[in-house]
Scaffold this motif. Sequence first.
Motif, PDB file in Angstrom:
ATOM      1  N   ALA A 134       0.840  -1.201   0.000  1.00 26.89           N
ATOM      2  CA  ALA A 134       0.000   0.000   0.000  1.00 26.89           C
ATOM      3  C   ALA A 134       0.876   1.253   0.000  1.00 26.89           C
ATOM      4  CB  ALA A 134      -0.937  -0.003   1.208  1.00 26.89           C
ATOM      5  N   VAL A 135       1.936   1.219   0.814  1.00 23.69           N
ATOM      6  CA  VAL A 135       2.819   2.388   0.885  1.00 23.69           C
ATOM      7  C   VAL A 135       3.543   2.587  -0.450  1.00 23.69           C
ATOM      8  CG1 VAL A 135       4.926   3.254   1.953  1.00 23.69           C
ATOM      9  CG2 VAL A 135       3.119   2.287   3.373  1.00 23.69           C
ATOM     10  N   ILE A 136       4.068   1.494  -1.012  1.00 30.59           N
ATOM     11  CA  ILE A 136       4.824   1.609  -2.265  1.00 30.59           C
ATOM     12  C   ILE A 136       3.923   2.074  -3.412  1.00 30.59           C
ATOM     13  CG2 ILE A 136       6.027   0.271  -4.030  1.00 30.59           C
ATOM     14  CD1 ILE A 136       7.190  -1.405  -1.699  1.00 30.59           C
ATOM     15  N   ALA A 137       2.724   1.501  -3.498  1.00 35.31           N
ATOM     16  CA  ALA A 137       1.810   1.902  -4.568  1.00 35.31           C
ATOM     17  C   ALA A 137       1.454   3.377  -4.445  1.00 35.31           C
ATOM     18  CB  ALA A 137       0.546   1.045  -4.536  1.00 35.31           C
ATOM     19  N   THR A 138       1.311   3.834  -3.198  1.00 32.99           N
ATOM     20  CA  THR A 138       1.004   5.245  -2.980  1.00 32.99           C
ATOM     21  C   THR A 138       2.158   6.122  -3.454  1.00 32.99           C
ATOM     22  OG1 THR A 138      -0.311   4.615  -1.090  1.00 32.99           O
ATOM     23  CG2 THR A 138       0.302   6.924  -1.270  1.00 32.99           C
ATOM     24  N   ILE A 139       3.378   5.699  -3.135  1.00 35.26           N
ATOM     25  CA  ILE A 139       4.538   6.480  -3.587  1.00 35.26           C
ATOM     26  C   ILE A 139       4.608   6.484  -5.109  1.00 35.26           C
ATOM     27  CG2 ILE A 139       7.063   6.587  -3.569  1.00 35.26           C
ATOM     28  CD1 ILE A 139       6.917   5.423  -0.714  1.00 35.26           C
ATOM     29  N   MET A 140       4.341   5.317  -5.715  1.00 35.19           N
ATOM     30  CA  MET A 140       4.374   5.236  -7.182  1.00 35.19           C
ATOM     31  C   MET A 140       3.420   6.239  -7.815  1.00 35.19           C
ATOM     32  SD  MET A 140       4.369   1.152  -7.910  1.00 35.19           S
ATOM     33  CE  MET A 140       4.334   1.268  -9.702  1.00 35.19           C
ATOM     34  N   ALA A 141       2.271   6.433  -7.175  1.00 37.15           N
ATOM     35  CA  ALA A 141       1.292   7.360  -7.729  1.00 37.15           C
ATOM     36  C   ALA A 141       1.589   8.791  -7.310  1.00 37.15           C
ATOM     37  CB  ALA A 141      -0.115   6.970  -7.286  1.00 37.15           C
ATOM     38  N   ALA A 142       2.126   8.960  -6.095  1.00 39.64           N
ATOM     39  CA  ALA A 142       2.303  10.311  -5.553  1.00 39.64           C
ATOM     40  C   ALA A 142       3.459  11.053  -6.214  1.00 39.64           C
ATOM     41  CB  ALA A 142       2.517  10.244  -4.044  1.00 39.64           C
ATOM     42  N   VAL A 143       4.518  10.313  -6.596  1.00 43.12           N
ATOM     43  CA  VAL A 143       5.675  10.995  -7.180  1.00 43.12           C
ATOM     44  C   VAL A 143       5.323  11.683  -8.505  1.00 43.12           C
ATOM     45  CG1 VAL A 143       7.961  10.624  -8.178  1.00 43.12           C
ATOM     46  CG2 VAL A 143       7.398   9.672  -5.939  1.00 43.12           C
ATOM     47  N   PRO A 144       4.732  10.943  -9.473  1.00 49.51           N
ATOM     48  CA  PRO A 144       4.336  11.646 -10.695  1.00 49.51           C
ATOM     49  C   PRO A 144       3.268  12.706 -10.437  1.00 49.51           C
ATOM     50  CG  PRO A 144       3.626   9.354 -10.773  1.00 49.51           C
ATOM     51  CD  PRO A 144       4.519   9.494  -9.595  1.00 49.51           C
ATOM     52  N   TYR A 145       2.410  12.460  -9.440  1.00 43.51           N
ATOM     53  CA  TYR A 145       1.377  13.436  -9.095  1.00 43.51           C
ATOM     54  C   TYR A 145       2.022  14.754  -8.694  1.00 43.51           C
ATOM     55  CZ  TYR A 145      -2.858  15.267  -6.896  1.00 43.51           C
ATOM     56  OH  TYR A 145      -3.936  16.029  -6.569  1.00 43.51           O
ATOM     57  N   ALA A 146       2.998  14.663  -7.807  1.00 41.18           N
ATOM     58  CA  ALA A 146       3.681  15.874  -7.360  1.00 41.18           C
ATOM     59  C   ALA A 146       4.456  16.514  -8.508  1.00 41.18           C
ATOM     60  CB  ALA A 146       4.624  15.542  -6.210  1.00 41.18           C
ATOM     61  N   LEU A 147       5.115  15.662  -9.316  1.00 37.01           N
ATOM     62  CA  LEU A 147       5.942  16.155 -10.416  1.00 37.01           C
ATOM     63  C   LEU A 147       5.109  16.977 -11.401  1.00 37.01           C
ATOM     64  CD1 LEU A 147       8.812  15.913 -11.688  1.00 37.01           C
ATOM     65  CD2 LEU A 147       7.851  14.079 -13.073  1.00 37.01           C
ATOM     66  N   PHE A 148       3.935  16.424 -11.790  1.00 36.17           N
ATOM     67  CA  PHE A 148       3.136  17.141 -12.778  1.00 36.17           C
ATOM     68  C   PHE A 148       2.446  18.345 -12.171  1.00 36.17           C
ATOM     69  CE2 PHE A 148       3.948  13.263 -15.040  1.00 36.17           C
ATOM     70  CZ  PHE A 148       4.275  13.770 -16.282  1.00 36.17           C
ATOM     71  N   GLY A 149       2.171  18.294 -10.863  1.00 34.27           N
ATOM     72  CA  GLY A 149       1.654  19.473 -10.198  1.00 34.27           C
ATOM     73  C   GLY A 149       2.678  20.608 -10.266  1.00 34.27           C
ATOM     74  N   TYR A 150       3.932  20.239 -10.003  1.00 33.58           N
ATOM     75  CA  TYR A 150       5.016  21.222 -10.035  1.00 33.58           C
ATOM     76  C   TYR A 150       5.187  21.769 -11.451  1.00 33.58           C
ATOM     77  CZ  TYR A 150       9.820  22.971  -9.836  1.00 33.58           C
ATOM     78  OH  TYR A 150      10.934  23.754  -9.933  1.00 33.58           O
ATOM     79  N   LEU A 151       5.221  20.855 -12.436  1.00 36.38           N
ATOM     80  CA  LEU A 151       5.389  21.267 -13.833  1.00 36.38           C
ATOM     81  C   LEU A 151       4.270  22.213 -14.266  1.00 36.38           C
ATOM     82  CD1 LEU A 151       6.534  18.140 -15.851  1.00 36.38           C
ATOM     83  CD2 LEU A 151       7.777  20.264 -15.423  1.00 36.38           C
ATOM     84  N   ARG A 152       3.043  21.892 -13.821  1.00 35.48           N
ATOM     85  CA  ARG A 152       1.916  22.736 -14.194  1.00 35.48           C
ATOM     86  C   ARG A 152       2.113  24.141 -13.646  1.00 35.48           C
ATOM     87  NH1 ARG A 152      -2.843  20.806 -11.308  1.00 35.48           N
ATOM     88  NH2 ARG A 152      -1.634  21.751  -9.636  1.00 35.48           N
TER      89      ARG A 152
END
Lengths: 554, 341
Positions: A252-270
């Motif tokens: 659960a923790v790893i899957a969350t990180i897998m989703a959260a990293v690109p989430y944060a990245l694209f938020g930043y890029l936006r």
Amino acid sequence: MRSATLTESLALSETSRIIDDERRRVRLRARRTSLRRAAVLVVIVVALLVVWQLAADLALTRLGVAASPLSIVRSIVDDAGLYLNATAVTGWVAVRGWVIGNAVAILVAVLFVQIPALESLFLRLALVLFCLPLVAVNPILQLTFPADTARVVLTALSVFFTTLVGAILGLRSADGGPLTMVRAWGGSGVAGLRFVRLPSSIPAVMTGLQVGAAAAVLGAIFGEFIGATRGIGVLLINGLMGLQLDRIWSIAVIATIMAAVPYALFGYLRDRLAPWGASISTAAPAAGRRASRGATRVLRPLAWAAGSVVIVLAAWWAYLAAFDVSSFVGKSPTDVLAYLTSVDDAGENRAAIAGALGTTLLHGGIGYIAGLTVGVTAAVLFVQFPVVERIVTPVAVAFRTVPIIVIIPVLILALGRGLGAVVAITAIVTFFPTLANTQSGLARVPIDGINLMRSYDASRWTTLWRLQLPYTLPAIFASARIAVPSALLAATLAEWLATGDGLGHYIVGSRAESDYAGLWAGAAVLTVVSLIAYSVVSLVERRVLSTYSPTHVS
Amino acid sequence: MTNTARAMTRVAGVIGLALAASLALTACSTDDAGEGPDKLTLQTSWLPSVQFSGSYIADDAGYYEDEDLDVSILPGGPDVANDAVVAAGNADIGLTNADNVARANAEGADLVIVAAGFQKQPFAILSAPDDPLNKPKDLIGKRIGVPSADTALLDTFLELNDIDKSDVTVVPVGFDVAPLVSGEVDGLVAFYTEQPTAYTAATGEKGVTMLVGDYGLDVYAQVYVVRRETLDDPDARDRITRFLKAEKKGWGDVVDDVQHAVDLTVETYAKDGGLSAEQQLAQATLQLDLLTSPDTEKHGLFWISDDGIKRNIATITALGISGADASMFDTSILESLADTK
């Protein structure tokens, strides 16, 4: 004369010194505040972890509910190679599905916006794809494609719709002023696309990519349920079978990180690429069309709807034909119709599906309404009491990105298998997007409006009721609309994995009994109901917005 | 009008291109045809585990190769319909249960069972040692957890043992053992080798298992199933025969050396599954009860006897599946292999 100038210039330099000082002070204060904020965040996160550790040590682990943070870390460190490998395998599927799903979505969005007739005909097909229950789609894809392709297709499907909607709204967000300008200067449709629409769609597209990251991880993990030797989903299933708490929670923790990293990245890029903002949430609903008079007003949408139905049915047949799906597995619309109306057990079939549908609607409905209500309330509380926001936000951000397929087992462990668990699951998938959308909607209320309310000495609640909420309505409705299929999808998954009733169970049970007509019928009924619910929410949305927030309609 | 039409054509072209490109991106090349061993695909019924270790040994020890076969062992999973995979022609041979084969056939498939990996139905009622369910009547007044796909199984079990359905509270569950550990249910419809092992690992106690096969609900399980047309084609039939020969040898090795089967599974074929070696060993040991029977002592593993066929058909009919008869079994390949071990 001269002395006056001197005094003036002295005064000027004095002023500029004061301004400089002030600026420095503000900058320092800002830095201090952001430092303090970060410190508070760290303290809160640490406090939450300590509470979790204590709860796990005292009771939760013994009860078979939750692993403690320390044991999760230990598990991840001890089996680092295993987890890394699984993450790479699942991640690679997620990345390919994500790229393909998004690329096709953006392409289709451009086509829809440039050629509106296409949108009227095909948007519903896209919506149907979004509403299809994964539980039913998965085995069908497995029987159509090689396993790896099936997984990528499933992932692409789970990403496609949100990006499509985001991109359409983004491309349209510049309609009006700038686009008219291009036209007036003799620019072609392509020029309008290139100079106005594409640039102004960046924020919405980025938000789509961001939201898609979590969906892609969900799709890739769920894709492993059709049989795999490696990956996060494999570890999850084996962990569940062996009741290995550490394994389930680490996943659960790893899957969350897998989703959260690109989430944060694209938020930043936006925020970097398009600091002017605007996300899916605040853009107007796609349906705002020119109002026409009398009979055409009713007839035209009806004609388009009929056209869409024909296209959806044609796509259904085309899929079966194009991929040469075996008739044992692949059932056509006529087979489904027969299953529900003309075969010997048609009456029983209808009764069984109706009963299962009732259960699913109950599961999905309660969770949906609870999720919406709590989501909006929480966002309001956050704005009113920023302290609450600072405490809850880290948790909210984490939950926003947890793929539901890993929430479900964890929630079952915690809440058992009753109505409570299913409702909690559907509420969660509704709650977090609603919270995020409402928050960003509230944050975008123009400061002038707030100043005006303040100058009239309006109370905090009057400001909220008269200004902030009406401004946020489009954002709330956008999440309410998109949450309908998500809530039903989550309900069916939970019914399969936890409660064993409702349409989720009906679909899986039909598959287990090789009753593929039953599987297709269950999936078709759920999709239709999901579409109807979506349309009802859109209708309410248009009504409400045309009364309370006229600027947001058309 | 023509403009729109042209635009539409272009659109169709673009979509087609995009689809083609995306498929090309994901498709893996499969066109290494030519000489070499015959290719054969085996669809297993779950994620890699010791439950399929006979096939792993056949692959690892070169038994498939000896028969000039190149076998791909496809993993199953919670959302895989094995019978459908075989029926649809996506695999040459599959592992499933006899009652599932009958269901698929009742829905229009034409599948034939050629060997029985498990001589006994592995479904069991698992209960806690301090509140054991030893015989069917013990279920009266209890809460029994049943996974989505097995509701019909419990219903028939109750019916065959003259227990009124309303005397038992059915609790829908998933495929893990948690509800029994937490006391949410008193009994759990379980897979003989899986959940009891997990239960012991979780509680440190040995659960009580009652095999439903001992109380009237007996079918062959983990059967090898093919399409009838496969048997009608001499070449395909020959491939299946060679496959079963190698497979039988592999499973023979499992019976002889359980530890080796576990090691090979955990370290090689399921190495990315994060399985616990102890739990796999416990499972593999329990599995021996299913693999062997008086029939297999006499005729070798996988054996299907006439009595067995009768028992299966009786159970399948009791389950309410129509149209099952002895033609769903074909024992001729087994008979031709009876001498080999």
